[in-house]
Design a protein around this motif. Structure first.
Motif, PDB file in Angstrom:
ATOM      1  N   ASP A   1       0.836  -1.206   0.000  1.00 41.51           N
ATOM      2  CA  ASP A   1       0.000   0.000   0.000  1.00 41.51           C
ATOM      3  C   ASP A   1       0.869   1.252   0.000  1.00 41.51           C
ATOM      4  O   ASP A   1       0.576   2.226  -0.691  1.00 41.51           O
ATOM      5  N   ALA A   2       1.921   1.215   0.767  1.00 40.93           N
ATOM      6  CA  ALA A   2       2.829   2.364   0.838  1.00 40.93           C
ATOM      7  C   ALA A   2       3.502   2.610  -0.516  1.00 40.93           C
ATOM      8  O   ALA A   2       3.612   3.755  -0.957  1.00 40.93           O
ATOM      9  N   LYS A   3       3.944   1.550  -1.197  1.00 42.89           N
ATOM     10  CA  LYS A   3       4.604   1.689  -2.501  1.00 42.89           C
ATOM     11  C   LYS A   3       3.664   2.322  -3.518  1.00 42.89           C
ATOM     12  O   LYS A   3       4.074   3.177  -4.295  1.00 42.89           O
ATOM     13  N   ARG A   4       2.417   1.877  -3.511  1.00 42.42           N
ATOM     14  CA  ARG A   4       1.456   2.353  -4.508  1.00 42.42           C
ATOM     15  C   ARG A   4       1.220   3.853  -4.389  1.00 42.42           C
ATOM     16  O   ARG A   4       0.927   4.524  -5.375  1.00 42.42           O
ATOM     17  N   THR A   5       1.328   4.393  -3.212  1.00 40.81           N
ATOM     18  CA  THR A   5       1.030   5.814  -3.007  1.00 40.81           C
ATOM     19  C   THR A   5       2.261   6.638  -2.657  1.00 40.81           C
ATOM     20  O   THR A   5       2.136   7.801  -2.285  1.00 40.81           O
ATOM     21  N   LYS A   6       3.428   6.006  -2.755  1.00 33.58           N
ATOM     22  CA  LYS A   6       4.676   6.660  -2.361  1.00 33.58           C
ATOM     23  C   LYS A   6       4.623   7.128  -0.903  1.00 33.58           C
ATOM     24  O   LYS A   6       5.123   8.192  -0.549  1.00 33.58           O
ATOM     25  N   GLY A   7       3.985   6.299  -0.101  1.00 33.06           N
ATOM     26  CA  GLY A   7       3.878   6.579   1.329  1.00 33.06           C
ATOM     27  C   GLY A   7       4.913   5.788   2.095  1.00 33.06           C
ATOM     28  O   GLY A   7       5.906   5.331   1.537  1.00 33.06           O
ATOM     29  N   LYS A   8       4.657   5.622   3.379  1.00 36.23           N
ATOM     30  CA  LYS A   8       5.593   4.870   4.209  1.00 36.23           C
ATOM     31  C   LYS A   8       4.826   3.915   5.116  1.00 36.23           C
ATOM     32  O   LYS A   8       3.649   4.116   5.418  1.00 36.23           O
ATOM     33  N   VAL A   9       5.533   2.883   5.528  1.00 33.74           N
ATOM     34  CA  VAL A   9       4.974   1.946   6.496  1.00 33.74           C
ATOM     35  C   VAL A   9       5.271   2.503   7.874  1.00 33.74           C
ATOM     36  O   VAL A   9       6.418   2.811   8.205  1.00 33.74           O
ATOM     37  N   LYS A  10       4.214   2.673   8.634  1.00 32.44           N
ATOM     38  CA  LYS A  10       4.365   3.221   9.981  1.00 32.44           C
ATOM     39  C   LYS A  10       3.215   2.685  10.828  1.00 32.44           C
ATOM     40  O   LYS A  10       2.067   2.713  10.406  1.00 32.44           O
ATOM     41  N   TYR A  11       3.536   2.209  12.009  1.00 32.78           N
ATOM     42  CA  TYR A  11       2.534   1.589  12.870  1.00 32.78           C
ATOM     43  C   TYR A  11       2.115   2.465  14.039  1.00 32.78           C
ATOM     44  O   TYR A  11       1.271   2.052  14.817  1.00 32.78           O
ATOM     45  N   ASP A  12       2.685   3.642  14.141  1.00 28.91           N
ATOM     46  CA  ASP A  12       2.409   4.445  15.332  1.00 28.91           C
ATOM     47  C   ASP A  12       2.024   5.900  15.016  1.00 28.91           C
ATOM     48  O   ASP A  12       2.221   6.778  15.844  1.00 28.91           O
ATOM     49  N   ASP A  13       1.448   6.124  13.852  1.00 28.98           N
ATOM     50  CA  ASP A  13       0.989   7.479  13.548  1.00 28.98           C
ATOM     51  C   ASP A  13      -0.166   7.825  14.487  1.00 28.98           C
ATOM     52  O   ASP A  13      -1.152   7.090  14.568  1.00 28.98           O
ATOM     53  N   PRO A  14      -0.073   8.936  15.216  1.00 28.44           N
ATOM     54  CA  PRO A  14      -1.103   9.232  16.221  1.00 28.44           C
ATOM     55  C   PRO A  14      -2.504   9.423  15.638  1.00 28.44           C
ATOM     56  O   PRO A  14      -3.490   9.023  16.257  1.00 28.44           O
ATOM     57  N   ASP A  15      -2.615  10.004  14.469  1.00 28.29           N
ATOM     58  CA  ASP A  15      -3.937  10.232  13.873  1.00 28.29           C
ATOM     59  C   ASP A  15      -4.570   8.920  13.397  1.00 28.29           C
ATOM     60  O   ASP A  15      -5.758   8.677  13.627  1.00 28.29           O
TER      61      ASP A  15
END
Length: 150
Positions: free
Chosen positions: A47-61
């Motif tokens: 999912d992160a690759k498809r949107t040029k995002g990042k894998v993160k498990y602790d984003d507060p929002d």
């Protein structure tokens, strides 16, 4: 023998508010996805690759919305079970409808003050507590109604 009549206003009310709560659960799923995509924060690499995002498990929002969803998943199914059992006690339709309505409004309000527009306590506590008390009440009524039958 207890029978449930679909033309009973209490049963119709239960069905209506159960449907609303089911749709609310689905809406929070979509809300979680919206927050993930807006922040480009994902739990899976693909999912992160498809949107040029990042894998993160602790984003507060993202975690706030996920916790609100988890809270729904912990509480709404209990309402469905105890609400259905409560109907077997032949409650007064107006009272049952009020309980179902207030429960549903409280759960919707809980999501709003927790995940959509976070407000300071006691807003979330009240929005959680009132539906919780309603669920406990329905469970208590079921137990006390049927304990005499033993």
């Amino acid at each position: 023998m207890v029978s449930i009549n679909l033309s009973d206003p209490a049963v119709q009310s239960y069905i209506l508010y159960s449907g609303i709560l089911g749709l609310k659960l689905l809406a929070v799923t979509i809300l979680t996805g919206r927050v993930r995509y807006a922040k480009k924060v994902f739990a899976n690499e693909e999912d992160a690759k498809r949107t040029k995002g990042k894998v993160k498990y602790d984003d507060p929002d993202v975690e706030r919305v996920r916790r609100a969803h988890l809270n729904d998943l912990e509480n709404i199914p209990v309402f469905w079970v105890l609400g259905a059992l409560y109907l077997t006690t032949a409650p007064e339709a107006a009272w049952a409808t009020l309980l179902f309505r207030v429960y549903t409004a409280g759960r919707i309000l809980h999501t709003i003050v927790y995940a959509v527009k976070p407000l300071p306590q006691p807003a979330r506590g009240i929005a959680f507590g009132i539906p919780f008390i309603i669920t406990v009440y329905m469970g208590f009524k079921v137990v006390t109604h049927f304990i005499t039958a033993l």
